[in-house]
Design a protein around this motif. Structure first.
Motif, PDB file in Angstrom:
ATOM      1  N   ILE A  21      15.269  51.024  -5.458  1.00  0.00           N
ATOM      2  CA  ILE A  21      14.326  50.286  -6.242  1.00  0.00           C
ATOM      3  C   ILE A  21      13.384  51.342  -7.510  1.00  0.00           C
ATOM      4  CG2 ILE A  21      11.780  49.476  -5.705  1.00  0.00           C
ATOM      5  CD1 ILE A  21      12.804  48.834  -3.152  1.00  0.00           C
ATOM      6  N   ASP A  22      13.187  50.748  -8.594  1.00  0.00           N
ATOM      7  CA  ASP A  22      12.463  52.135  -9.650  1.00  0.00           C
ATOM      8  C   ASP A  22      11.423  50.690  -9.971  1.00  0.00           C
ATOM      9  OD1 ASP A  22      10.702  53.534 -11.783  1.00  0.00           O
ATOM     10  OD2 ASP A  22      13.137  52.539 -12.683  1.00  0.00           O
ATOM     11  N   GLU A  23      10.164  51.062  -9.157  1.00  0.00           N
ATOM     12  CA  GLU A  23       8.892  50.136  -9.226  1.00  0.00           C
ATOM     13  C   GLU A  23       8.352  49.716 -10.477  1.00  0.00           C
ATOM     14  OE1 GLU A  23       6.512  50.826  -6.291  1.00  0.00           O
ATOM     15  OE2 GLU A  23       7.579  49.247  -4.766  1.00  0.00           O
ATOM     16  N   ASN A  24       7.935  51.085 -11.173  1.00  0.00           N
ATOM     17  CA  ASN A  24       7.293  51.151 -12.569  1.00  0.00           C
ATOM     18  C   ASN A  24       9.149  51.876 -13.605  1.00  0.00           C
ATOM     19  OD1 ASN A  24       8.930  54.042 -12.710  1.00  0.00           O
ATOM     20  ND2 ASN A  24       6.191  54.996 -11.851  1.00  0.00           N
ATOM     21  N   PRO A  49      13.811  56.352  -9.290  1.00  0.00           N
ATOM     22  CA  PRO A  49      13.579  55.254  -8.170  1.00  0.00           C
ATOM     23  C   PRO A  49      12.586  55.215  -7.694  1.00  0.00           C
ATOM     24  CG  PRO A  49      15.717  54.665  -8.991  1.00  0.00           C
ATOM     25  CD  PRO A  49      14.910  56.193  -9.835  1.00  0.00           C
ATOM     26  N   GLU A  50      11.496  54.957  -6.451  1.00  0.00           N
ATOM     27  CA  GLU A  50      11.041  55.105  -5.709  1.00  0.00           C
ATOM     28  C   GLU A  50      11.642  55.018  -4.659  1.00  0.00           C
ATOM     29  OE1 GLU A  50       8.959  54.364  -8.442  1.00  0.00           O
ATOM     30  OE2 GLU A  50      10.436  53.126  -7.651  1.00  0.00           O
TER      31      GLU A  50
END
Length: 418
Positions: free
Chosen positions: A180-183, A188-189
């Motif tokens: 998950i790479d939200e921004n 990735p976070e």
């Protein structure tokens, strides 16, 4: 009351050994006393000491005294102690040290024990036994042997709707789905997999991947094969998958991967039994699964510690230690050892159901057939692993794979030739 049948068995072995002693070797009066050094300092050490006490209480002919020392201290002091005749007759050694000690003449071989019909050695895990074979001789019996396994964050899998992977392609797909790479900044976070590229847990991640891909590092015959087409294909597969998916940080060592998993930053990692305790203390809901299969199936390098009889032991003492080994590998003792230590059992007699009360041990018992020995019989194992680490780390960073494995091949051949 002590078991007469056990004492009689001991007397038979000791008498046999004594009959083969030279006239200059005195036969001990009273119990044969054995010093046993090991480095288990946690629950595994407590149960091992307890089992030794139980053995001592079961008969009158052999008395084993345990000494617990940190592994580094044991390895630094044992050989000098043997030189001065103040060392142990029985010692626990990380498996990579067995060929070194054997080459120095510091160990008795155990071929007679392995060859005896009533020794109990025939039920030992063959891959675990292989960790103690040097130049065709058995210099050790296994004490702990657990294949590298995959820990996964069950909450992350549930959230993403991902199934536990069983093949490399499924593994890569799951790792991508769990990243998950939200921004969208490229960092990735949450990562799907902690793919270690050097200093891996038990030094076993890349030997496992190479073997699962149909290759190897050094064969049991001592041939270096790190630059094989199979290994080039394996390293290319993982380098390309990682470059496309960005599902793992780069530059990870084993300790780094442990930290990411326990911090809830990664969905999958490769580790040993201790990760269960680490995960529980970090409130991580985890599952355990075998390494997903490569083209050649599942070949999981194992973390191993062995039992060896040192050259300080007389023939009479050697026979006494062998009697303990036969007792130790009895099914009930293997169950006790595994449940309390967290290590899977060492014999085929113990099933996952026998250790079902410990879910981690039961899962590892199911995976035990996947285990393979790491560089069995290779003396300069540190040099070999350093060359492998250099190749894998540089390859995942974008280096030319064929050239890097070719350089590693030459370094390993040079190390084995010295």
């Amino acid at each position: 009351m002590k078991k007469a049948i056990t004492a009689a068995a001991v007397m038979g072995v000791v008498a046999l050994a004594a009959s083969g002693c030279s006239a200059s070797t005195p036969v001990q009066e009273g119990p044969i006393k054995i010093d046993f050094w090991h480095g288990y300092t946690e629950a595994d050490g407590k149960v091992l000491n307890s089992l030794v006490d139980e053995f001592n209480a079961s008969q009158d002919e052999v008395e084993i005294t345990t000494s617990t020392k940190p592994w580094a201290t044991l390895l630094d002091t044992a050989l000098p102690a043997l030189s001065s005749k103040t060392g142990p007759q029985l010692v626990a050694l990380p498996a990579e040290n067995v060929p070194v000690w054997a080459s120095k003449g510091a160990l008795h071989d155990l071929d007679d024990w392995y060859g005896a019909a009533d020794s109990g050695a025939d039920v030992l895990n063959e891959s675990a036994v292989a960790t103690g074979i040097v130049d065709g001789k058995n210099y050790a019996a296994p004490l702990s042997f657990t294949p590298l396994t995959m820990f996964y964050n069950t909450a992350m899998f549930t959230e993403a709707g991902v199934e536990v992977p069983t093949t490399w392609d499924e593994w890569v797909a799951a790792a991508n789905a769990l990243t998950i790479d939200e921004n969208g900044d490229g960092t990735p976070e949450q990562y799907g997999l902690a793919l270690q590229d050097h200093g891996t847990v038990g030094n076993g991640v890349w030997p496992s991947l190479f073997k699962s891909g149909g290759g190897d590092v050094v064969t049991t015959d001592g041939e270096v094969v790190i630059d094989s087409p199979e290994n080039i294909a394996t390293l290319s597969y993982w380098r390309d998958a990682l470059a496309e998916g960005n599902f793992s940080p780069t530059g990870l060592a084993g300790a780094d991967a442990d930290g990411l998993f326990s911090a809830g930053k990664v969905a999958m990692t490769l580790a040993g039994p201790w990760m269960a305790t680490v995960s529980e203390s970090s409130n991580i809901d985890f599952g355990i699964a075998p390494l997903p299969a490569g083209p050649a199936g599942v070949k999981a390098s194992a973390l191993a510690v062995d039992l060896s009889i040192t050259s300080q032991a007389t023939e009479q003492e050697k026979a006494a230690v062998q009697t303990f080994l036969t007792w130790f590998y009895q099914k009930k003792n293997m169950i006790t050892w595994s449940l309390a230590s967290g290590w899977p059992p060492l014999t085929s007699e113990v099933t996952p159901d026998d250790v079902a009360e410990n879910e981690v041990v039961s899962a590892l018992t199911e995976q035990a057939p996947n285990g393979v020995a790491l560089l069995p019989g290779v003396i300069p194992s540190t040099d070999v692993l350093t060359a492998m680490d250099t190749a894998t780390q540089k390859a995942l960073a974008g280096g030319d794979i064929a050239s890097l494995l070719g350089a590693a091949q030459k370094e390993m051949e040079s190390a084995l030739a010295d």
